[in-house]
Write a protein that holds these residues in place. Sequence first.
Motif, PDB file in Angstrom:
ATOM      1  N   PHE A 153      -8.896  11.323  -2.326  1.00  0.00           N
ATOM      2  CA  PHE A 153      -8.200  10.981  -2.613  1.00  0.00           C
ATOM      3  C   PHE A 153      -7.396  10.278  -0.675  1.00  0.00           C
ATOM      4  O   PHE A 153      -8.027  11.013   0.246  1.00  0.00           O
ATOM      5  CB  PHE A 153      -7.308  12.666  -2.630  1.00  0.00           C
ATOM      6  N   ASP A 154      -7.534   9.636  -1.276  1.00  0.00           N
ATOM      7  CA  ASP A 154      -6.722   8.795   0.063  1.00  0.00           C
ATOM      8  C   ASP A 154      -5.253   7.952  -0.431  1.00  0.00           C
ATOM      9  O   ASP A 154      -5.310   7.828  -0.972  1.00  0.00           O
ATOM     10  CB  ASP A 154      -7.914   6.996   0.121  1.00  0.00           C
ATOM     11  N   TRP A 155      -4.856   7.773   1.197  1.00  0.00           N
ATOM     12  CA  TRP A 155      -3.230   7.848   1.117  1.00  0.00           C
ATOM     13  C   TRP A 155      -3.487   6.877   2.202  1.00  0.00           C
ATOM     14  O   TRP A 155      -4.501   6.671   3.023  1.00  0.00           O
ATOM     15  CB  TRP A 155      -2.770   9.033   1.934  1.00  0.00           C
ATOM     16  N   ASN A 156      -2.176   5.779   1.940  1.00  0.00           N
ATOM     17  CA  ASN A 156      -2.359   4.408   2.786  1.00  0.00           C
ATOM     18  C   ASN A 156      -0.685   4.778   3.478  1.00  0.00           C
ATOM     19  O   ASN A 156       0.183   4.439   2.717  1.00  0.00           O
ATOM     20  CB  ASN A 156      -2.490   2.976   2.574  1.00  0.00           C
ATOM     21  N   LEU A 157       0.176   5.053   4.869  1.00  0.00           N
ATOM     22  CA  LEU A 157       1.049   4.824   4.628  1.00  0.00           C
ATOM     23  C   LEU A 157       1.691   3.120   5.579  1.00  0.00           C
ATOM     24  O   LEU A 157       0.996   3.004   7.037  1.00  0.00           O
ATOM     25  CB  LEU A 157       1.901   6.059   5.126  1.00  0.00           C
ATOM     26  N   ASP A 158       2.266   2.583   5.318  1.00  0.00           N
ATOM     27  CA  ASP A 158       2.540   0.561   5.526  1.00  0.00           C
ATOM     28  C   ASP A 158       4.570   1.189   5.812  1.00  0.00           C
ATOM     29  O   ASP A 158       4.657   1.696   4.638  1.00  0.00           O
ATOM     30  CB  ASP A 158       2.529   0.052   4.493  1.00  0.00           C
ATOM     31  N   VAL A 159       4.422  -0.045   6.953  1.00  0.00           N
ATOM     32  CA  VAL A 159       6.114  -0.059   6.381  1.00  0.00           C
ATOM     33  C   VAL A 159       6.204  -1.047   6.476  1.00  0.00           C
ATOM     34  O   VAL A 159       5.978  -2.733   6.912  1.00  0.00           O
ATOM     35  CB  VAL A 159       6.176  -0.179   7.777  1.00  0.00           C
ATOM     36  N   THR A 160       7.571  -1.806   5.149  1.00  0.00           N
ATOM     37  CA  THR A 160       7.399  -2.660   4.715  1.00  0.00           C
ATOM     38  C   THR A 160       8.596  -3.681   6.012  1.00  0.00           C
ATOM     39  O   THR A 160       9.431  -2.919   5.235  1.00  0.00           O
ATOM     40  CB  THR A 160       8.159  -2.803   3.517  1.00  0.00           C
ATOM     41  N   LEU A 161       7.799  -4.895   6.599  1.00  0.00           N
ATOM     42  CA  LEU A 161       9.284  -5.316   7.279  1.00  0.00           C
ATOM     43  C   LEU A 161       9.634  -6.473   6.418  1.00  0.00           C
ATOM     44  O   LEU A 161      11.226  -6.703   6.687  1.00  0.00           O
ATOM     45  CB  LEU A 161       8.464  -6.398   8.334  1.00  0.00           C
ATOM     46  N   THR A 162       8.847  -7.189   5.401  1.00  0.00           N
ATOM     47  CA  THR A 162      10.138  -8.308   5.002  1.00  0.00           C
ATOM     48  C   THR A 162       9.283  -8.106   3.806  1.00  0.00           C
ATOM     49  O   THR A 162       8.860  -8.392   3.638  1.00  0.00           O
ATOM     50  CB  THR A 162       9.652  -9.606   5.472  1.00  0.00           C
ATOM     51  N   THR A 163       9.879  -8.980   2.655  1.00  0.00           N
ATOM     52  CA  THR A 163       9.671  -9.459   1.086  1.00  0.00           C
ATOM     53  C   THR A 163      10.018 -10.241   1.172  1.00  0.00           C
ATOM     54  O   THR A 163      10.946 -11.230   1.725  1.00  0.00           O
ATOM     55  CB  THR A 163      10.316  -8.581  -0.293  1.00  0.00           C
ATOM     56  N   LEU A 173       6.313   2.522   2.948  1.00  0.00           N
ATOM     57  CA  LEU A 173       5.799   2.425   1.126  1.00  0.00           C
ATOM     58  C   LEU A 173       4.440   3.437   1.584  1.00  0.00           C
ATOM     59  O   LEU A 173       3.340   3.314   2.649  1.00  0.00           O
ATOM     60  CB  LEU A 173       5.089   0.420   2.095  1.00  0.00           C
ATOM     61  N   PHE A 175       0.760   4.480  -0.637  1.00  0.00           N
ATOM     62  CA  PHE A 175      -0.539   4.162  -0.703  1.00  0.00           C
ATOM     63  C   PHE A 175      -0.805   5.380  -1.316  1.00  0.00           C
ATOM     64  O   PHE A 175      -0.982   6.011  -0.509  1.00  0.00           O
ATOM     65  CB  PHE A 175      -1.328   3.299  -1.425  1.00  0.00           C
ATOM     66  N   GLN A 177      -4.718   6.763  -4.108  1.00  0.00           N
ATOM     67  CA  GLN A 177      -5.785   6.102  -4.799  1.00  0.00           C
ATOM     68  C   GLN A 177      -7.019   7.455  -4.645  1.00  0.00           C
ATOM     69  O   GLN A 177      -6.821   7.887  -3.679  1.00  0.00           O
ATOM     70  CB  GLN A 177      -6.461   5.335  -3.058  1.00  0.00           C
ATOM     71  N   GLU A 189       1.711   3.664  -6.221  1.00  0.00           N
ATOM     72  CA  GLU A 189       2.572   3.671  -4.550  1.00  0.00           C
ATOM     73  C   GLU A 189       3.315   5.144  -5.622  1.00  0.00           C
ATOM     74  O   GLU A 189       4.305   5.685  -6.399  1.00  0.00           O
ATOM     75  CB  GLU A 189       3.460   2.393  -5.140  1.00  0.00           C
TER      76      GLU A 189
ATOM     77  N   TRP B  13       5.709 -11.565  -2.990  1.00  0.00           N
ATOM     78  CA  TRP B  13       5.041 -11.272  -1.928  1.00  0.00           C
ATOM     79  C   TRP B  13       6.157  -9.588  -1.048  1.00  0.00           C
ATOM     80  O   TRP B  13       6.825  -9.996  -1.014  1.00  0.00           O
ATOM     81  CB  TRP B  13       4.294 -11.819  -0.740  1.00  0.00           C
ATOM     82  N   LYS B  14       4.791  -9.157   0.251  1.00  0.00           N
ATOM     83  CA  LYS B  14       5.266  -8.491   0.401  1.00  0.00           C
ATOM     84  C   LYS B  14       4.766  -8.399   1.977  1.00  0.00           C
ATOM     85  O   LYS B  14       3.703  -7.779   1.736  1.00  0.00           O
ATOM     86  CB  LYS B  14       5.742  -6.835  -0.189  1.00  0.00           C
ATOM     87  N   PHE B  15       5.955  -8.224   3.396  1.00  0.00           N
ATOM     88  CA  PHE B  15       4.873  -7.896   4.156  1.00  0.00           C
ATOM     89  C   PHE B  15       4.399  -6.525   5.028  1.00  0.00           C
ATOM     90  O   PHE B  15       6.287  -6.479   5.403  1.00  0.00           O
ATOM     91  CB  PHE B  15       5.479  -9.342   5.162  1.00  0.00           C
ATOM     92  N   ALA B  16       3.707  -5.812   5.086  1.00  0.00           N
ATOM     93  CA  ALA B  16       3.798  -4.987   5.810  1.00  0.00           C
ATOM     94  C   ALA B  16       3.050  -4.210   6.888  1.00  0.00           C
ATOM     95  O   ALA B  16       1.566  -5.077   6.675  1.00  0.00           O
ATOM     96  CB  ALA B  16       3.863  -3.862   4.409  1.00  0.00           C
ATOM     97  N   ILE B  17       3.159  -3.583   7.564  1.00  0.00           N
ATOM     98  CA  ILE B  17       2.740  -3.049   8.399  1.00  0.00           C
ATOM     99  C   ILE B  17       1.810  -1.106   8.288  1.00  0.00           C
ATOM    100  O   ILE B  17       2.726  -0.850   7.596  1.00  0.00           O
ATOM    101  CB  ILE B  17       2.959  -2.786  10.207  1.00  0.00           C
ATOM    102  N   ASN B  18       0.472  -1.400   8.761  1.00  0.00           N
ATOM    103  CA  ASN B  18      -0.191   0.043   8.107  1.00  0.00           C
ATOM    104  C   ASN B  18       0.073   0.796  10.091  1.00  0.00           C
ATOM    105  O   ASN B  18       0.214   0.591  11.120  1.00  0.00           O
ATOM    106  CB  ASN B  18      -1.113   0.165   8.151  1.00  0.00           C
ATOM    107  N   VAL B  19       0.884   1.840   9.498  1.00  0.00           N
ATOM    108  CA  VAL B  19       1.212   2.891  10.047  1.00  0.00           C
ATOM    109  C   VAL B  19       0.181   4.097  10.148  1.00  0.00           C
ATOM    110  O   VAL B  19       0.187   4.317  11.451  1.00  0.00           O
ATOM    111  CB  VAL B  19       2.459   3.619   9.757  1.00  0.00           C
ATOM    112  N   ALA B  20      -0.538   4.766   9.233  1.00  0.00           N
ATOM    113  CA  ALA B  20      -0.925   6.146   9.514  1.00  0.00           C
ATOM    114  C   ALA B  20      -1.853   5.302   7.660  1.00  0.00           C
ATOM    115  O   ALA B  20      -1.540   4.967   6.732  1.00  0.00           O
ATOM    116  CB  ALA B  20       0.202   6.863   8.496  1.00  0.00           C
ATOM    117  N   ASN B  21      -3.453   6.643   8.217  1.00  0.00           N
ATOM    118  CA  ASN B  21      -3.777   6.729   7.167  1.00  0.00           C
ATOM    119  C   ASN B  21      -4.981   7.442   7.065  1.00  0.00           C
ATOM    120  O   ASN B  21      -5.077   8.279   8.205  1.00  0.00           O
ATOM    121  CB  ASN B  21      -4.603   5.277   7.592  1.00  0.00           C
ATOM    122  N   SER B  22      -5.277   7.245   5.787  1.00  0.00           N
ATOM    123  CA  SER B  22      -6.269   9.905   5.145  1.00  0.00           C
ATOM    124  C   SER B  22      -7.532   8.799   5.636  1.00  0.00           C
ATOM    125  O   SER B  22      -8.202   9.505   6.646  1.00  0.00           O
ATOM    126  CB  SER B  22      -6.292   9.500   4.230  1.00  0.00           C
TER     127      SER B  22
END
Lengths: 223, 77
Positions: A153-163, A173, A175, A177, A189, B13-22
Amino acid sequence: MPDHHSYQDPFYGWTTPKTISLCVQKLKECNSLPLQAIQKLISMSEAQILNEQASSSSSSSLEILMKFSKNHSISIENLLVIFNGFVHVLRLALKPPAAFLKSDIFKDDLRDLKFSEQIIEEFHNILFGTKRDQLYNIIQERDRPRLPFLQSFDWNLDVTLTTASLSRCIEPLLFFQFHTTDNRCLTFEVPIKKFNELRYNTALLLKEMEEVDGKQALKLLET
Amino acid sequence: MTTPSQQLVDFDWKFAINVANSKTDDNNGAARLYLKLTTMSNNGTNRTDIPLSVTLEQFYALVHQLEKAKLEMDVYG
């Protein structure tokens, strides 16, 4: 010594199963089968339970049975009946919980089934030998209908800046998996609201598991 | 290399920065683009969504290829 029949049923049930009575009968008929061949058959029946999934082992055990039938001039049907009886005895012995079936009760029951002493010794060595935990584990984990397991089980935390449609949205954001044991990879998501609900449900689940642990009715049998 | 069945209709499209990861922590701060290409078959019935996630290097490679294609088109156009 008090007879165990007064407080514990034999491990094979109320009546002798037909598989086992046929096996004993065929063993008496084919008394030309040497003890070593019988020992080999019993160890093959243990292997049958342990790696029933590996197709290579089942084809080789059939070849071994054909070789025995040629070497000792016993028909292959009789050998199959005997082998089947051995596997059946092992399966029935693995059915009651591990602490329930003591070794002398097991031997007594086998004597009631009219197996010879050497065969009883072989069965006893298999059931209480080195592979005991593995056998019980296989029967518990593998031989029941189960759904695929969660492997990773993997997770990923992103911050969306622009769309494409918004130019300055700072938004988290998340995710997930899931990899399951049937080689499926599920990526999706998770909105933050659902993630908080997931946290609440996990805490609730942990609390319920603790409560179930404490209930009297689900304790193991007295050993 | 024509694809007679599907045509690109939308490119979101969507532009994002990765903050944390498992997984391991070396990916912190990596930028990612999440693309969603929408294709539609020629007779307008099948709409398919193709979600992708590309790292910055992969995205720059994609932009490079698109700019090359645009330059060629401008020469002959």
